[in-house]
Design a protein around this motif. Structure first.
Motif, PDB file in Angstrom:
ATOM      1  N   LYS A 108       0.831  -1.208   0.000  1.00 50.10           N
ATOM      2  CA  LYS A 108       0.000   0.000   0.000  1.00 50.10           C
ATOM      3  C   LYS A 108       0.867   1.261   0.000  1.00 50.10           C
ATOM      4  CE  LYS A 108      -3.632   2.271   2.657  1.00 50.10           C
ATOM      5  NZ  LYS A 108      -4.481   2.209   3.837  1.00 50.10           N
ATOM      6  N   HIS A 109       1.890   1.277   0.844  1.00 49.72           N
ATOM      7  CA  HIS A 109       2.779   2.440   0.939  1.00 49.72           C
ATOM      8  C   HIS A 109       3.491   2.705  -0.389  1.00 49.72           C
ATOM      9  CE1 HIS A 109       5.684   5.278   2.572  1.00 49.72           C
ATOM     10  NE2 HIS A 109       6.613   4.584   1.940  1.00 49.72           N
ATOM     11  N   LEU A 110       4.089   1.671  -0.949  1.00 55.56           N
ATOM     12  CA  LEU A 110       4.835   1.844  -2.197  1.00 55.56           C
ATOM     13  C   LEU A 110       3.939   2.315  -3.336  1.00 55.56           C
ATOM     14  CD1 LEU A 110       7.235  -1.221  -2.015  1.00 55.56           C
ATOM     15  CD2 LEU A 110       7.865   1.192  -1.863  1.00 55.56           C
ATOM     16  N   GLN A 111       2.724   1.789  -3.395  1.00 62.66           N
ATOM     17  CA  GLN A 111       1.819   2.191  -4.468  1.00 62.66           C
ATOM     18  C   GLN A 111       1.294   3.602  -4.264  1.00 62.66           C
ATOM     19  OE1 GLN A 111      -1.057  -1.013  -4.526  1.00 62.66           O
ATOM     20  NE2 GLN A 111       0.040  -2.054  -6.157  1.00 62.66           N
ATOM     21  N   GLU A 112       0.833   3.908  -3.045  1.00 65.56           N
ATOM     22  CA  GLU A 112       0.205   5.207  -2.798  1.00 65.56           C
ATOM     23  C   GLU A 112       1.201   6.359  -2.676  1.00 65.56           C
ATOM     24  OE1 GLU A 112      -2.395   4.795   0.549  1.00 65.56           O
ATOM     25  OE2 GLU A 112      -3.712   3.392  -0.506  1.00 65.56           O
ATOM     26  N   GLU A 113       2.330   6.130  -2.036  1.00 64.96           N
ATOM     27  CA  GLU A 113       3.288   7.206  -1.788  1.00 64.96           C
ATOM     28  C   GLU A 113       4.335   7.372  -2.884  1.00 64.96           C
ATOM     29  OE1 GLU A 113       2.948   9.337   0.779  1.00 64.96           O
ATOM     30  OE2 GLU A 113       1.142   8.234   1.333  1.00 64.96           O
ATOM     31  N   HIS A 114       4.665   6.280  -3.569  1.00 70.51           N
ATOM     32  CA  HIS A 114       5.754   6.340  -4.536  1.00 70.51           C
ATOM     33  C   HIS A 114       5.349   5.917  -5.944  1.00 70.51           C
ATOM     34  CE1 HIS A 114       8.408   7.012  -1.131  1.00 70.51           C
ATOM     35  NE2 HIS A 114       7.856   5.978  -0.544  1.00 70.51           N
ATOM     36  N   GLY A 115       4.118   5.452  -6.106  1.00 69.32           N
ATOM     37  CA  GLY A 115       3.653   5.017  -7.414  1.00 69.32           C
ATOM     38  C   GLY A 115       4.406   3.814  -7.949  1.00 69.32           C
ATOM     39  N   ILE A 116       4.894   2.978  -7.041  1.00 68.07           N
ATOM     40  CA  ILE A 116       5.697   1.815  -7.422  1.00 68.07           C
ATOM     41  C   ILE A 116       4.840   0.562  -7.353  1.00 68.07           C
ATOM     42  CG2 ILE A 116       7.648   0.346  -6.745  1.00 68.07           C
ATOM     43  CD1 ILE A 116       8.974   2.862  -5.604  1.00 68.07           C
ATOM     44  N   ILE A 117       4.883  -0.225  -8.413  1.00 66.14           N
ATOM     45  CA  ILE A 117       4.249  -1.537  -8.387  1.00 66.14           C
ATOM     46  C   ILE A 117       5.221  -2.478  -7.676  1.00 66.14           C
ATOM     47  CG2 ILE A 117       3.354  -3.454  -9.768  1.00 66.14           C
ATOM     48  CD1 ILE A 117       1.693  -0.837  -9.923  1.00 66.14           C
ATOM     49  N   VAL A 118       4.749  -3.115  -6.648  1.00 64.66           N
ATOM     50  CA  VAL A 118       5.616  -3.924  -5.788  1.00 64.66           C
ATOM     51  C   VAL A 118       6.058  -5.195  -6.504  1.00 64.66           C
ATOM     52  CG1 VAL A 118       5.777  -5.108  -3.578  1.00 64.66           C
ATOM     53  CG2 VAL A 118       4.411  -3.049  -3.782  1.00 64.66           C
ATOM     54  N   ASP A 119       7.365  -5.433  -6.466  1.00 67.53           N
ATOM     55  CA  ASP A 119       7.899  -6.681  -6.980  1.00 67.53           C
ATOM     56  C   ASP A 119       8.897  -7.241  -5.971  1.00 67.53           C
ATOM     57  OD1 ASP A 119      10.217  -5.181  -7.284  1.00 67.53           O
ATOM     58  OD2 ASP A 119      10.165  -5.177  -9.459  1.00 67.53           O
ATOM     59  N   ARG A 120       9.283  -8.453  -6.212  1.00 69.22           N
ATOM     60  CA  ARG A 120      10.166  -9.160  -5.277  1.00 69.22           C
ATOM     61  C   ARG A 120      11.498  -8.421  -5.087  1.00 69.22           C
ATOM     62  NH1 ARG A 120       9.637 -14.105  -2.432  1.00 69.22           N
ATOM     63  NH2 ARG A 120      11.688 -14.604  -1.688  1.00 69.22           N
TER      64      ARG A 120
END
Length: 81
Positions: free
Chosen positions: A23-35
């Motif tokens: 949630k943090h990476l997507q909402e704050e940094h616009g990053i799609i989470v990967d391994r």
């Protein structure tokens, strides 16, 4: 951050699909989470005795004061009947 007995590979898989890190990476940094992103941004705190790990972990969390380590989802207040 957080103490767990789950293997790191399983814990990262869980964070990749749900939870505060995703949630943090997507909402704050616009990053799609990967391994790879999770692995590069994971720090493992170790201690000689597992039962004593809670103390250095608590001190580390207090010092770092990370927003990511706060419980903010699904908080509910129950009134006493």
């Amino acid at each position: 951050m957080g103490r767990t007995t789950t293997r790191l590979s399983r814990r990262l898989a869980l964070h990749r699909t749900a939870g505060a890190p995703r949630k943090h990476l997507q909402e704050e940094h616009g990053i799609i989470v990967d391994r790879k992103t999770l692995e590069e941004n994971t720090e493992i705190l170790t201690c000689g005795e597992e039962r004593r790990l809670a103390i250095p972990e608590a001190l580390y969390i207090k010092e770092m004061n990370p927003a990511l380590n706060q419980q903010t989802d699904n908080l509910q207040v129950y009134s006493v009947l």
